[in-house]
Design an enzyme around this catalytic site. Structure first.
Site, PDB file in Angstrom:
ATOM      1  CE1 TYR A  66     -13.515  18.481  11.157  1.00 27.94           C
ATOM      2  CE2 TYR A  66     -12.726  16.531  12.275  1.00 27.94           C
ATOM      3  CZ  TYR A  66     -13.544  17.128  11.341  1.00 27.94           C
ATOM      4  OH  TYR A  66     -14.407  16.341  10.612  1.00 27.94           O
ATOM      5  CG  HIS A 130     -12.907  17.984   5.349  1.00 29.54           C
ATOM      6  ND1 HIS A 130     -12.227  18.333   6.489  1.00 29.54           N
ATOM      7  CD2 HIS A 130     -14.211  17.926   5.708  1.00 29.54           C
ATOM      8  CE1 HIS A 130     -13.076  18.468   7.485  1.00 29.54           C
ATOM      9  NE2 HIS A 130     -14.287  18.241   7.027  1.00 29.54           N
TER      10      HIS A 130
HETATM   11  N1  LIG Z   1     -17.268  16.782   6.459  1.00 36.91           N
HETATM   12  C1  LIG Z   1     -16.807  15.953   7.347  1.00 36.91           C
HETATM   13  O1  LIG Z   1     -15.921  15.216   7.059  1.00 36.91           O
HETATM   14  C2  LIG Z   1     -17.406  15.929   8.711  1.00 36.91           C
HETATM   15  C3  LIG Z   1     -18.441  16.797   9.006  1.00 36.91           C
HETATM   16  C4  LIG Z   1     -18.969  16.706  10.255  1.00 36.91           C
HETATM   17  C5  LIG Z   1     -18.457  15.784  11.155  1.00 36.91           C
HETATM   18  N2  LIG Z   1     -17.437  14.991  10.844  1.00 36.91           N
HETATM   19  C6  LIG Z   1     -16.856  14.013  11.805  1.00 36.91           C
HETATM   20  O2  LIG Z   1     -17.888  13.303  12.433  1.00 36.91           O
HETATM   21  C7  LIG Z   1     -17.818  13.538  13.832  1.00 36.91           C
HETATM   22  C8  LIG Z   1     -19.205  13.560  14.387  1.00 36.91           C
HETATM   23  O3  LIG Z   1     -19.965  14.628  13.840  1.00 36.91           O
HETATM   24  P1  LIG Z   1     -20.494  15.797  14.744  1.00 36.91           P
HETATM   25  O4  LIG Z   1     -19.551  16.014  15.876  1.00 36.91           O
HETATM   26  O5  LIG Z   1     -20.843  16.928  13.855  1.00 36.91           O
HETATM   27  O6  LIG Z   1     -21.885  15.260  15.264  1.00 36.91           O
HETATM   28  P2  LIG Z   1     -22.477  14.058  16.125  1.00 36.91           P
HETATM   29  O7  LIG Z   1     -21.489  13.018  16.450  1.00 36.91           O
HETATM   30  O8  LIG Z   1     -23.741  13.688  15.457  1.00 36.91           O
HETATM   31  O9  LIG Z   1     -22.893  14.828  17.468  1.00 36.91           O
HETATM   32  C9  LIG Z   1     -21.950  15.307  18.369  1.00 36.91           C
HETATM   33  C10 LIG Z   1     -22.711  16.097  19.411  1.00 36.91           C
HETATM   34  O10 LIG Z   1     -23.598  15.205  20.097  1.00 36.91           O
HETATM   35  C11 LIG Z   1     -23.414  15.344  21.490  1.00 36.91           C
HETATM   36  N3  LIG Z   1     -23.587  14.018  22.080  1.00 36.91           N
HETATM   37  C12 LIG Z   1     -22.835  12.908  21.844  1.00 36.91           C
HETATM   38  N4  LIG Z   1     -23.336  11.868  22.549  1.00 36.91           N
HETATM   39  C13 LIG Z   1     -24.399  12.331  23.245  1.00 36.91           C
HETATM   40  C14 LIG Z   1     -25.304  11.735  24.157  1.00 36.91           C
HETATM   41  N5  LIG Z   1     -25.221  10.444  24.502  1.00 36.91           N
HETATM   42  N6  LIG Z   1     -26.279  12.522  24.682  1.00 36.91           N
HETATM   43  C15 LIG Z   1     -26.375  13.829  24.359  1.00 36.91           C
HETATM   44  N7  LIG Z   1     -25.541  14.446  23.498  1.00 36.91           N
HETATM   45  C16 LIG Z   1     -24.553  13.698  22.942  1.00 36.91           C
HETATM   46  C17 LIG Z   1     -22.035  15.909  21.683  1.00 36.91           C
HETATM   47  O11 LIG Z   1     -22.002  16.723  22.821  1.00 36.91           O
HETATM   48  P3  LIG Z   1     -21.080  16.342  24.109  1.00 36.91           P
HETATM   49  O12 LIG Z   1     -19.694  16.739  23.752  1.00 36.91           O
HETATM   50  O13 LIG Z   1     -21.700  17.165  25.181  1.00 36.91           O
HETATM   51  O14 LIG Z   1     -21.260  14.864  24.318  1.00 36.91           O
HETATM   52  C18 LIG Z   1     -21.804  16.747  20.421  1.00 36.91           C
HETATM   53  O15 LIG Z   1     -22.225  18.076  20.622  1.00 36.91           O
HETATM   54  C19 LIG Z   1     -17.057  14.845  14.004  1.00 36.91           C
HETATM   55  O16 LIG Z   1     -16.456  14.974  15.280  1.00 36.91           O
HETATM   56  C20 LIG Z   1     -16.052  14.699  12.909  1.00 36.91           C
HETATM   57  O17 LIG Z   1     -14.996  13.874  13.361  1.00 36.91           O
HETATM   58  C21 LIG Z   1     -16.915  15.033   9.606  1.00 36.91           C
END
Ligand SMILES: NC(=O)c1ccc[n+]([C@@H]2O[C@H](COP(=O)([O-])OP(=O)(O)OC[C@H]3O[C@@H](n4cnc5c(N)ncnc54)[C@H](OP(=O)(O)O)[C@@H]3O)[C@@H](O)[C@H]2O)c1
Length: 267
Positions: A66, A130
């Site tokens: 990240y 990961h």
């Molecule tokens: N392979 C892996 O291990 C892996 C892969 C993917 C993700 N992850 C982990 O999981 C976490 C979450 O996944 P992700 O970030 O891909 O997706 P997510 O949590 O499903 O979505 C995050 C997105 O949603 C938006 N958001 C959040 N709350 C909101 C709301 N109430 N209304 C409108 N938009 C909203 C955020 O924008 P704003 O910033 O504008 O709120 C951001 O762009 C990551 O940060 C990471 O730590 C791990």
């Protein structure tokens, strides 16, 4: 009402129902969010963390892949490390705009040692593999989980697991790990059998991409509420890691979880 916590399987760790994903603190290239964004400055990042903690969030999810997320957290958490559980990962590196993967024991060990330094701590709460998608190959042939188990015995981490990309991988990891990270959102529920199995085994479950990386959150209706109601009705879900750098989204997400997270359905 305060944000509830649940046990992370049998690890002895208790995690808040929402964790904070920190991709957007350190990386804005090669990501699949609905719109582009700038990395928050130090003040905004510090305020975001303080707000998250005030709202009852106790879990931060980061990774070497990240961008500068780990280094930034290391600075931001100075003097506050004990207030948080930190989950980081091994196996994926992101350099010059591209990912590369190394699941070997040597790299795993070096990566954990580097995360300890970057995060400015002497123990990591959770370390996950990961995955690049080849879950079974990694589990069966790379020695990554065995290395993490060794490092847990050495006291460098408290719990280990795998962020998987296939249900088969999730099911196999559940037999070998303290916890898994799987995807569950309105567009994808293929890892549901993994969560059921983890619940039976006392293995913790962290949910990634609960809002489909933001794509669900911009759909009609109240997809955030529908998502959280569905996820937290499952007693096997320990926490959903939601990535946001918007303080208002953070507050709204916590309020929604508090409103919908009653007693989980018995399985
Ligand atoms: N392979 C892996 O291990 C892996 C892969 C993917 C993700 N992850 C982990 O999981 C976490 C979450 O996944 P992700 O970030 O891909 O997706 P997510 O949590 O499903 O979505 C995050 C997105 O949603 C938006 N958001 C959040 N709350 C909101 C709301 N109430 N209304 C409108 N938009 C909203 C955020 O924008 P704003 O910033 O504008 O709120 C951001 O762009 C990551 O940060 C990471 O730590 C791990």
């Amino acid at each position: 009402m305060t944000l509830p916590e649940r046990p992370l399987g049998n690890t002895g760790l208790r995690v808040s129902l929402l964790g904070l994903g920190t991709v957007k603190l350190g990386r804005n290239q090669g990501v699949k969010y609905p719109s582009g964004f700038s990395l928050p400055d130090e003040r905004s990042a510090a305020d975001l963390l303080a707000r998250a903690r005030d709202l009852g969030i106790n879990l931060l999810d980061t990774a070497p892949a990240y961008g500068t997320s780990e280094q930034r957290l290391g600075k931001l958490l100075q003097g506050r490390r004990r207030e948080w559980l930190i989950c980081t990962k091994v196996g994926e590196e992101f350099d010059n705009g591209a990912s590369r993967f190394d699941f070997s024991p040597n790299h795993t060990r070096a990566s954990v040692e580097r995360s300890l330094k970057r995060l400015n701590t002497d123990v990591l709460d959770i370390v996950l593999v990961h995955s690049d998608g080849s879950d079974l190959e990694i589990i069966d042939n790379c020695g990554t989980l065995e290395t993490l188990a060794d490092m847990k015995r050495e006291g460098k981490l408290r719990a280990f697991g795998m962020s998987t990309k296939t249900p088969e991988g999730g099911l196999r990891a559940a037999r070998l790990c303290d916890c898994v990270m799987v995807t569950w959102n309105l567009d994808y529920d293929g890892d549901r059998p993994v969560i059921d199995d983890c619940y039976e085994r006392g293995v913790g479950v962290l949910i990634k991409k609960a809002l489909a990386s933001g794509h669900a959150a911009v759909a009609d209706g109240d997809p955030v509420r529908t998502t959280f109601a569905r996820l937290f009705a499952h007693a096997g879900v320990s926490s959903a890691i939601v990535g946001t750098i918007n303080p208002e989204h953070l507050r709204a997400n916590v309020a929604t979880v508090e409103a919908v997270a009653g007693t989980p359905d018995p399985l």
